[in-house]
Design a protein around this motif. Structure first.
Motif, PDB file in Angstrom:
ATOM      1  N   THR A   7     -72.175  34.524  33.152  1.00 18.27           N
ATOM      2  CA  THR A   7     -71.217  33.423  33.108  1.00 18.27           C
ATOM      3  C   THR A   7     -70.155  33.721  32.060  1.00 18.27           C
ATOM      4  N   ASN A   8     -68.950  33.985  32.521  1.00 18.63           N
ATOM      5  CA  ASN A   8     -67.799  34.278  31.653  1.00 18.63           C
ATOM      6  C   ASN A   8     -68.034  35.461  30.727  1.00 18.63           C
ATOM      7  N   LYS A   9     -68.795  36.451  31.196  1.00 17.51           N
ATOM      8  CA  LYS A   9     -68.985  37.645  30.379  1.00 17.51           C
ATOM      9  C   LYS A   9     -69.463  38.824  31.212  1.00 17.51           C
ATOM     10  N   PHE A  10     -69.196  39.999  30.663  1.00 17.08           N
ATOM     11  CA  PHE A  10     -69.755  41.249  31.144  1.00 17.08           C
ATOM     12  C   PHE A  10     -70.590  41.780  29.993  1.00 17.08           C
ATOM     13  N   TYR A  11     -71.762  42.336  30.301  1.00 13.92           N
ATOM     14  CA  TYR A  11     -72.618  42.796  29.212  1.00 13.92           C
ATOM     15  C   TYR A  11     -73.520  43.929  29.686  1.00 13.92           C
ATOM     16  N   PHE A  12     -74.127  44.607  28.719  1.00 15.13           N
ATOM     17  CA  PHE A  12     -75.162  45.582  29.027  1.00 15.13           C
ATOM     18  C   PHE A  12     -76.304  45.402  28.035  1.00 15.13           C
ATOM     19  N   GLY A  13     -77.475  45.782  28.472  1.00 17.77           N
ATOM     20  CA  GLY A  13     -78.689  45.558  27.703  1.00 17.77           C
ATOM     21  C   GLY A  13     -79.617  44.672  28.504  1.00 17.77           C
ATOM     22  N   GLU A  14     -80.846  44.591  28.077  1.00 19.62           N
ATOM     23  CA  GLU A  14     -81.867  43.856  28.833  1.00 19.62           C
ATOM     24  C   GLU A  14     -81.806  42.348  28.650  1.00 19.62           C
ATOM     25  N   ASP A  15     -81.368  41.879  27.503  1.00 16.79           N
ATOM     26  CA  ASP A  15     -81.389  40.456  27.203  1.00 16.79           C
ATOM     27  C   ASP A  15     -79.973  39.883  27.245  1.00 16.79           C
ATOM     28  N   PRO A  16     -79.681  39.046  28.235  1.00 13.20           N
ATOM     29  CA  PRO A  16     -78.318  38.494  28.320  1.00 13.20           C
ATOM     30  C   PRO A  16     -77.957  37.607  27.124  1.00 13.20           C
ATOM     31  N   GLN A  17     -78.953  37.073  26.427  1.00 18.58           N
ATOM     32  CA  GLN A  17     -78.683  36.242  25.253  1.00 18.58           C
ATOM     33  C   GLN A  17     -78.458  37.078  23.992  1.00 18.58           C
ATOM     34  N   ASN A  18     -78.923  38.321  24.007  1.00 20.45           N
ATOM     35  CA  ASN A  18     -78.747  39.231  22.883  1.00 20.45           C
ATOM     36  C   ASN A  18     -78.468  40.636  23.423  1.00 20.45           C
ATOM     37  N   PRO A  19     -77.316  40.802  24.075  1.00 23.52           N
ATOM     38  CA  PRO A  19     -77.018  42.085  24.725  1.00 23.52           C
ATOM     39  C   PRO A  19     -76.658  43.175  23.714  1.00 23.52           C
ATOM     40  N   ASP A  20     -76.720  44.415  24.180  1.00 29.01           N
ATOM     41  CA  ASP A  20     -76.294  45.540  23.341  1.00 29.01           C
ATOM     42  C   ASP A  20     -74.777  45.571  23.195  1.00 29.01           C
ATOM     43  N   GLY A  21     -74.083  45.028  24.178  1.00 26.70           N
ATOM     44  CA  GLY A  21     -72.628  44.918  24.132  1.00 26.70           C
ATOM     45  C   GLY A  21     -72.171  43.860  25.115  1.00 26.70           C
ATOM     46  N   GLU A  22     -71.096  43.166  24.780  1.00 25.74           N
ATOM     47  CA  GLU A  22     -70.590  42.159  25.716  1.00 25.74           C
ATOM     48  C   GLU A  22     -69.104  41.930  25.534  1.00 25.74           C
ATOM     49  N   LEU A  23     -68.472  41.606  26.638  1.00 25.07           N
ATOM     50  CA  LEU A  23     -67.075  41.186  26.687  1.00 25.07           C
ATOM     51  C   LEU A  23     -67.105  39.768  27.215  1.00 25.07           C
ATOM     52  N   THR A  24     -66.557  38.837  26.470  1.00 23.68           N
ATOM     53  CA  THR A  24     -66.507  37.455  26.931  1.00 23.68           C
ATOM     54  C   THR A  24     -65.068  37.074  27.266  1.00 23.68           C
ATOM     55  N   TYR A  25     -64.942  36.162  28.214  1.00 21.84           N
ATOM     56  CA  TYR A  25     -63.616  35.710  28.624  1.00 21.84           C
ATOM     57  C   TYR A  25     -63.636  34.231  28.934  1.00 21.84           C
ATOM     58  N   LEU A  26     -62.466  33.653  28.863  1.00 20.90           N
ATOM     59  CA  LEU A  26     -62.265  32.256  29.224  1.00 20.90           C
ATOM     60  C   LEU A  26     -61.374  32.220  30.449  1.00 20.90           C
ATOM     61  N   PRO A  27     -61.791  31.505  31.496  1.00 21.99           N
ATOM     62  CA  PRO A  27     -60.888  31.368  32.631  1.00 21.99           C
ATOM     63  C   PRO A  27     -59.718  30.471  32.210  1.00 21.99           C
ATOM     64  N   ASP A  28     -58.491  30.974  32.360  1.00 23.44           N
ATOM     65  CA  ASP A  28     -57.299  30.251  31.923  1.00 23.44           C
ATOM     66  C   ASP A  28     -56.816  29.303  33.021  1.00 23.44           C
ATOM     67  N   ASP A  29     -56.722  29.806  34.193  1.00 21.21           N
ATOM     68  CA  ASP A  29     -56.394  28.987  35.357  1.00 21.21           C
ATOM     69  C   ASP A  29     -56.907  29.741  36.569  1.00 21.21           C
ATOM     70  N   LYS A  30     -56.358  29.491  37.719  1.00 18.71           N
ATOM     71  CA  LYS A  30     -56.891  30.094  38.941  1.00 18.71           C
ATOM     72  C   LYS A  30     -56.910  31.613  38.945  1.00 18.71           C
ATOM     73  N   ASN A  31     -55.974  32.248  38.267  1.00 15.82           N
ATOM     74  CA  ASN A  31     -55.915  33.703  38.404  1.00 15.82           C
ATOM     75  C   ASN A  31     -55.858  34.475  37.090  1.00 15.82           C
ATOM     76  N   LYS A  32     -56.188  33.822  35.957  1.00 14.68           N
ATOM     77  CA  LYS A  32     -56.140  34.532  34.675  1.00 14.68           C
ATOM     78  C   LYS A  32     -57.478  34.434  33.960  1.00 14.68           C
ATOM     79  N   LEU A  33     -57.839  35.530  33.303  1.00 15.08           N
ATOM     80  CA  LEU A  33     -59.020  35.570  32.449  1.00 15.08           C
ATOM     81  C   LEU A  33     -58.561  35.999  31.058  1.00 15.08           C
ATOM     82  N   VAL A  34     -58.885  35.208  30.058  1.00 14.68           N
ATOM     83  CA  VAL A  34     -58.497  35.489  28.685  1.00 14.68           C
ATOM     84  C   VAL A  34     -59.678  36.159  27.985  1.00 14.68           C
ATOM     85  N   ILE A  35     -59.543  37.435  27.683  1.00 13.09           N
ATOM     86  CA  ILE A  35     -60.603  38.161  26.991  1.00 13.09           C
ATOM     87  C   ILE A  35     -60.535  37.773  25.524  1.00 13.09           C
TER      88      ILE A  35
END
Length: 94
Positions: A7-35
């Motif tokens: 949900t609103n992120k890309f990540y790697f690692g086994e635990d989504p709550q404590n990933p090894d790395g993650e990129l989070t974003y906020l949906p701005d409107d219908k066609n934009k994602l704010v990293i």
């Protein structure tokens, strides 16, 4: 590397709550994602994993007709440094 899309992120690692790395974003409107954040565990930094996460977000944007806005310093810098690679998905103000 297996990049997962949560949900609103890309990540790697086994635990989504404590990933090894993650990129989070906020949906701005219908066609934009704010990293707003790209974070990789300290022991993995400098290995290119932040770029892998950014590439996953760019691929998602291409597949879903979205545009990306880099609000975090890492994403903004990478969009500037590798403009040719990302120019098709970077949101440009009118």
């Amino acid at each position: 590397m297996d990049i997962k899309h949560g949900t609103n992120k890309f990540y790697f690692g086994e635990d989504p709550q404590n990933p090894d790395g993650e990129l989070t974003y906020l949906p701005d409107d219908k066609n934009k994602l704010v990293i707003d954040s790209v974070v990789v565990k300290e022991e993995l930094r400098g290995e290119g994993y932040g770029d892998v996460l950014l590439d996953a977000a760019a691929d998602y944007a291409r597949e879903n007709d979205k545009r990306l806005i880099g609000r975090c310093p890492f994403a903004a810098k990478r969009f500037e440094e590798f403009n040719d690679k990302y120019k098709d998905v970077i949101f440009k103000e009118a």
